[in-house]
Scaffold this motif. Structure first.
Motif, PDB file in Angstrom:
ATOM      1  N   MET A   1     -42.275  18.114  49.393  1.00 29.57           N
ATOM      2  CA  MET A   1     -41.141  18.187  50.285  1.00 29.57           C
ATOM      3  C   MET A   1     -41.601  17.822  51.694  1.00 29.57           C
ATOM      4  N   LYS A   2     -40.804  17.024  52.358  1.00 30.00           N
ATOM      5  CA  LYS A   2     -41.078  16.597  53.737  1.00 30.00           C
ATOM      6  C   LYS A   2     -40.148  17.353  54.672  1.00 30.00           C
ATOM      7  N   ILE A   3     -40.736  18.065  55.627  1.00 26.89           N
ATOM      8  CA  ILE A   3     -39.984  18.829  56.615  1.00 26.89           C
ATOM      9  C   ILE A   3     -40.201  18.221  57.986  1.00 26.89           C
ATOM     10  N   VAL A   4     -39.121  18.033  58.700  1.00 27.47           N
ATOM     11  CA  VAL A   4     -39.188  17.660  60.107  1.00 27.47           C
ATOM     12  C   VAL A   4     -38.672  18.866  60.879  1.00 27.47           C
ATOM     13  N   ALA A   5     -39.494  19.349  61.801  1.00 27.84           N
ATOM     14  CA  ALA A   5     -39.167  20.548  62.561  1.00 27.84           C
ATOM     15  C   ALA A   5     -39.293  20.258  64.050  1.00 27.84           C
ATOM     16  N   PHE A   6     -38.393  20.838  64.833  1.00 27.63           N
ATOM     17  CA  PHE A   6     -38.486  20.689  66.286  1.00 27.63           C
ATOM     18  C   PHE A   6     -37.700  21.788  66.987  1.00 27.63           C
ATOM     19  N   ALA A   7     -38.109  22.027  68.217  1.00 24.94           N
ATOM     20  CA  ALA A   7     -37.382  22.950  69.083  1.00 24.94           C
ATOM     21  C   ALA A   7     -36.414  22.129  69.926  1.00 24.94           C
ATOM     22  N   GLY A   8     -35.226  22.658  70.128  1.00 22.13           N
ATOM     23  CA  GLY A   8     -34.236  21.988  70.975  1.00 22.13           C
ATOM     24  C   GLY A   8     -34.484  22.314  72.425  1.00 22.13           C
ATOM     25  N   SER A   9     -35.691  22.031  72.885  1.00 23.36           N
ATOM     26  CA  SER A   9     -36.126  22.375  74.231  1.00 23.36           C
ATOM     27  C   SER A   9     -37.173  21.369  74.679  1.00 23.36           C
ATOM     28  N   ASN A  10     -37.233  21.143  75.985  1.00 22.70           N
ATOM     29  CA  ASN A  10     -38.306  20.302  76.511  1.00 22.70           C
ATOM     30  C   ASN A  10     -39.313  21.122  77.318  1.00 22.70           C
ATOM     31  N   SER A  11     -39.240  22.442  77.204  1.00 21.31           N
ATOM     32  CA  SER A  11     -40.190  23.306  77.885  1.00 21.31           C
ATOM     33  C   SER A  11     -41.547  23.233  77.188  1.00 21.31           C
ATOM     34  N   ARG A  12     -42.577  23.055  77.953  1.00 21.18           N
ATOM     35  CA  ARG A  12     -43.938  23.016  77.396  1.00 21.18           C
ATOM     36  C   ARG A  12     -44.341  24.376  76.830  1.00 21.18           C
ATOM     37  N   GLU A  13     -43.706  25.449  77.305  1.00 20.20           N
ATOM     38  CA  GLU A  13     -44.019  26.801  76.839  1.00 20.20           C
ATOM     39  C   GLU A  13     -42.845  27.390  76.063  1.00 20.20           C
ATOM     40  N   SER A  14     -42.154  26.567  75.331  1.00 24.76           N
ATOM     41  CA  SER A  14     -40.947  26.968  74.617  1.00 24.76           C
ATOM     42  C   SER A  14     -41.208  28.025  73.552  1.00 24.76           C
ATOM     43  N   GLU A 165     -34.400  40.155  57.546  1.00 27.31           N
ATOM     44  CA  GLU A 165     -33.328  39.151  57.566  1.00 27.31           C
ATOM     45  C   GLU A 165     -33.910  37.747  57.503  1.00 27.31           C
ATOM     46  N   PHE A 166     -34.957  37.500  58.297  1.00 25.01           N
ATOM     47  CA  PHE A 166     -35.604  36.187  58.304  1.00 25.01           C
ATOM     48  C   PHE A 166     -36.156  35.854  56.921  1.00 25.01           C
ATOM     49  N   GLN A 167     -36.854  36.797  56.304  1.00 18.70           N
ATOM     50  CA  GLN A 167     -37.453  36.554  54.989  1.00 18.70           C
ATOM     51  C   GLN A 167     -36.388  36.256  53.935  1.00 18.70           C
ATOM     52  N   GLU A 168     -35.276  36.948  54.017  1.00 17.02           N
ATOM     53  CA  GLU A 168     -34.175  36.699  53.080  1.00 17.02           C
ATOM     54  C   GLU A 168     -33.616  35.288  53.255  1.00 17.02           C
ATOM     55  N   LYS A 169     -33.435  34.880  54.490  1.00 22.07           N
ATOM     56  CA  LYS A 169     -32.884  33.545  54.757  1.00 22.07           C
ATOM     57  C   LYS A 169     -33.908  32.455  54.432  1.00 22.07           C
ATOM     58  N   LEU A 170     -35.156  32.716  54.722  1.00 22.83           N
ATOM     59  CA  LEU A 170     -36.228  31.779  54.371  1.00 22.83           C
ATOM     60  C   LEU A 170     -36.268  31.577  52.857  1.00 22.83           C
ATOM     61  N   SER A 171     -36.175  32.661  52.102  1.00 23.60           N
ATOM     62  CA  SER A 171     -36.167  32.566  50.638  1.00 23.60           C
ATOM     63  C   SER A 171     -34.984  31.756  50.135  1.00 23.60           C
ATOM     64  N   ALA A 172     -33.837  31.944  50.745  1.00 23.76           N
ATOM     65  CA  ALA A 172     -32.660  31.171  50.345  1.00 23.76           C
ATOM     66  C   ALA A 172     -32.859  29.678  50.585  1.00 23.76           C
ATOM     67  N   VAL A 173     -33.476  29.326  51.696  1.00 26.72           N
ATOM     68  CA  VAL A 173     -33.758  27.906  51.980  1.00 26.72           C
ATOM     69  C   VAL A 173     -34.750  27.367  50.954  1.00 26.72           C
ATOM     70  N   LYS A 174     -35.800  28.108  50.698  1.00 29.13           N
ATOM     71  CA  LYS A 174     -36.800  27.661  49.709  1.00 29.13           C
ATOM     72  C   LYS A 174     -36.163  27.522  48.325  1.00 29.13           C
ATOM     73  N   ASN A 175     -35.298  28.458  47.962  1.00 29.60           N
ATOM     74  CA  ASN A 175     -34.651  28.411  46.653  1.00 29.60           C
ATOM     75  C   ASN A 175     -33.707  27.229  46.521  1.00 29.60           C
ATOM     76  N   PHE A 176     -33.180  26.736  47.616  1.00 28.71           N
ATOM     77  CA  PHE A 176     -32.322  25.549  47.592  1.00 28.71           C
ATOM     78  C   PHE A 176     -33.078  24.352  47.006  1.00 28.71           C
ATOM     79  N   PHE A 177     -34.375  24.334  47.269  1.00 31.84           N
ATOM     80  CA  PHE A 177     -35.213  23.224  46.796  1.00 31.84           C
ATOM     81  C   PHE A 177     -35.881  23.528  45.453  1.00 31.84           C
ATOM     82  N   GLY A 178     -35.580  24.679  44.888  1.00 27.91           N
ATOM     83  CA  GLY A 178     -36.097  25.021  43.557  1.00 27.91           C
ATOM     84  C   GLY A 178     -37.366  25.695  43.546  1.00 27.91           C
TER      85      GLY A 178
END
Length: 178
Positions: A1-14, A165-178
């Motif tokens: 799986m290929k993930i592209v991740a980014f912050a919607g910020s241009n702060s160097r210390e985001s 809450e984060f772990q539950e949502k993370l698991s749901a995202v991972k489960n989307f991909f099987g």
């Protein structure tokens, strides 16, 4: 799986960059590409500029990165209850690429964090409201309030309730991909 991740910020210390990197690391075995909006700084979008100069090459490159992904992980910084100018400008330019929606009909895990008690919930709501018409299939969303109190650089999310809450949502995202 290929993930592209980014912050919607241009702060160097985001802090949103910290959160998106932490989240991306949870996908063990995935190919992750972390983008920095500072590498995609373009003139402020205007129809006049587009007519005169065309779509910037950086907007086309950003769109290509999205198109190459199986999953987008985006952590949005919140400025005055909305997107940062840096994110909005990339968003606006990518929207002008012919025959595409901004996010290329990709699955998205949208996040936000802030140092205050709102945790970026307004910007997440704004993104979710636009998501479908912008070609983003939001699988899950999560916001983390009081970042300096709820996140530790070595331990991750230290607030038990928000971590669950984060772990539950993370698991749901991972489960989307099987």
């Amino acid at each position: 799986m290929k993930i592209v991740a980014f912050a919607g910020s241009n702060s160097r210390e985001s802090i949103n960059k910290v959160l998106v990197e932490y989240t991306a690391k949870q996908f063990i075995g995935a190919e992750v590409e972390l983008l920095d909006l500072n590498d995609y700084e373009m003139p402020i979008f205007s129809v006049d500029r587009e007519k005169h100069d065309g779509i910037p090459t950086l907007a086309l490159r950003f769109a290509e990165k999205i198109d190459a992904a199986d999953l987008l992980i985006i952590s949005l910084a919140e400025h005055n209850s909305s997107y940062t100018v840096a994110f909005k400008n990339v968003f606006d330019w990518v929207s002008r690429v012919k025959d595409r929606k901004h996010f290329g009909e990709k699955p998205v895990f949208v996040l936000a964090t802030a140092t205050g008690p709102g945790g970026g919930r307004h910007v997440v709501a704004a993104f979710e409201a636009r998501a479908k018409s912008s070609g983003a299939n939001v699988l899950q969303s999560f916001y983390l309030p009081k970042f300096k109190e709820t996140f530790d650089i070595e331990k991750g999310i230290v607030d038990e309730e928000k971590n669950a809450e984060f772990q539950e949502k993370l698991s749901a995202v991972k489960n989307f991909f099987g």
